[in-house]
Motif scaffolding. Sequence first.
Motif, PDB file in Angstrom:
ATOM      1  N   HIS A  58     120.003  18.258  44.536  1.00 24.26           N
ATOM      2  CA  HIS A  58     119.320  18.787  43.356  1.00 24.26           C
ATOM      3  C   HIS A  58     120.349  19.409  42.418  1.00 24.26           C
ATOM      4  O   HIS A  58     121.145  20.261  42.820  1.00 24.26           O
ATOM      5  CB  HIS A  58     118.292  19.842  43.785  1.00 24.26           C
ATOM      6  CG  HIS A  58     117.547  20.457  42.652  1.00 24.26           C
ATOM      7  ND1 HIS A  58     116.680  19.749  41.854  1.00 24.26           N
ATOM      8  CD2 HIS A  58     117.550  21.731  42.174  1.00 24.26           C
ATOM      9  CE1 HIS A  58     116.166  20.548  40.939  1.00 24.26           C
ATOM     10  NE2 HIS A  58     116.688  21.756  41.109  1.00 24.26           N
ATOM     11  N   LYS A  59     120.338  18.966  41.181  1.00 21.29           N
ATOM     12  CA  LYS A  59     121.305  19.478  40.206  1.00 21.29           C
ATOM     13  C   LYS A  59     120.944  20.898  39.791  1.00 21.29           C
ATOM     14  O   LYS A  59     119.796  21.214  39.518  1.00 21.29           O
ATOM     15  CB  LYS A  59     121.342  18.572  38.980  1.00 21.29           C
ATOM     16  CG  LYS A  59     121.884  17.177  39.258  1.00 21.29           C
ATOM     17  CD  LYS A  59     121.926  16.348  37.988  1.00 21.29           C
ATOM     18  CE  LYS A  59     122.483  14.951  38.270  1.00 21.29           C
ATOM     19  NZ  LYS A  59     122.522  14.118  37.039  1.00 21.29           N
ATOM     20  N   THR A  60     121.953  21.752  39.750  1.00 20.46           N
ATOM     21  CA  THR A  60     121.783  23.130  39.287  1.00 20.46           C
ATOM     22  C   THR A  60     122.880  23.429  38.270  1.00 20.46           C
ATOM     23  O   THR A  60     123.700  22.558  37.944  1.00 20.46           O
ATOM     24  CB  THR A  60     121.892  24.126  40.464  1.00 20.46           C
ATOM     25  OG1 THR A  60     123.233  24.078  40.987  1.00 20.46           O
ATOM     26  CG2 THR A  60     120.907  23.772  41.575  1.00 20.46           C
ATOM     27  N   ARG A  63     127.025  23.991  41.605  1.00 20.04           N
ATOM     28  CA  ARG A  63     127.163  22.813  42.453  1.00 20.04           C
ATOM     29  C   ARG A  63     125.785  22.272  42.836  1.00 20.04           C
ATOM     30  O   ARG A  63     124.833  23.043  43.021  1.00 20.04           O
ATOM     31  CB  ARG A  63     127.934  23.179  43.722  1.00 20.04           C
ATOM     32  CG  ARG A  63     129.369  23.616  43.473  1.00 20.04           C
ATOM     33  CD  ARG A  63     130.008  24.120  44.746  1.00 20.04           C
ATOM     34  NE  ARG A  63     129.965  23.119  45.810  1.00 20.04           N
ATOM     35  CZ  ARG A  63     130.341  23.368  47.063  1.00 20.04           C
ATOM     36  NH1 ARG A  63     130.743  24.586  47.407  1.00 20.04           N
ATOM     37  NH2 ARG A  63     130.297  22.405  47.963  1.00 20.04           N
ATOM     38  N   PRO A  64     125.641  20.950  42.972  1.00 16.52           N
ATOM     39  CA  PRO A  64     124.370  20.382  43.443  1.00 16.52           C
ATOM     40  C   PRO A  64     124.035  20.918  44.834  1.00 16.52           C
ATOM     41  O   PRO A  64     124.934  21.151  45.652  1.00 16.52           O
ATOM     42  CB  PRO A  64     124.646  18.876  43.480  1.00 16.52           C
ATOM     43  CG  PRO A  64     125.801  18.680  42.562  1.00 16.52           C
ATOM     44  CD  PRO A  64     126.645  19.916  42.677  1.00 16.52           C
TER      45      PRO A  64
END
Length: 211
Positions: A58-60, A63-64
Amino acid sequence: MADHIGSRQRQLLELLLESKDGLCIDEMARALNISRNAVQQHISVLELEGYLQAGDLHKTAGRPVRRYVLTEAGINSFPKQYAWFSMLMLGDLKKEIGSEAFQRYMSKLGDNLSQSYKYRFTGKPADERREELLKIMDELGFKTGGKIDSGNNNPATIKAYNCIFHDLAQKHNEICQFDIALMASLLEKDVELAECMAKGSGACCFKITNK
């Protein structure tokens, strides 16, 4: 839910049940007010037992992060009402079509199921057909003990020590026609239910005779 799952692991599974897109370790740690290490330990156990699995990254803003989601086993670890619904549905069907038609319907179901097993009986003599039937019944959960009682000119008899729909059969005896039709079709013999667990016997006793 499965009895061997700990209370904290149960809470974790409940979180994931409410979050279909999954949760990352930090989200679970905050929700349960425990450390990331504790969450990771619980995840390792639940993942090993097949209740959850790692999902997509999940992209944040940073860092993913990896999200975790429930597997089918995880979903099925929560209470289900299959027996209750089956009882409701069968009771309504019996009321709608009547007892005799309901009995014929159960017989038809047993005969239909037998068609998927016919290939296992092709070209086999009678004794091997009976042995194959025992295997199928045990696969379905009937617990036959893998043997057939015969001798002294008495009909061959199969005893099943587990009724796979005991509660339903207690309420609707017509369901036993399913077993009879399944066995009769596969053996190409007449089958009589001489004793029935749903009626208080210690086992279901099926007598096999020539047509």
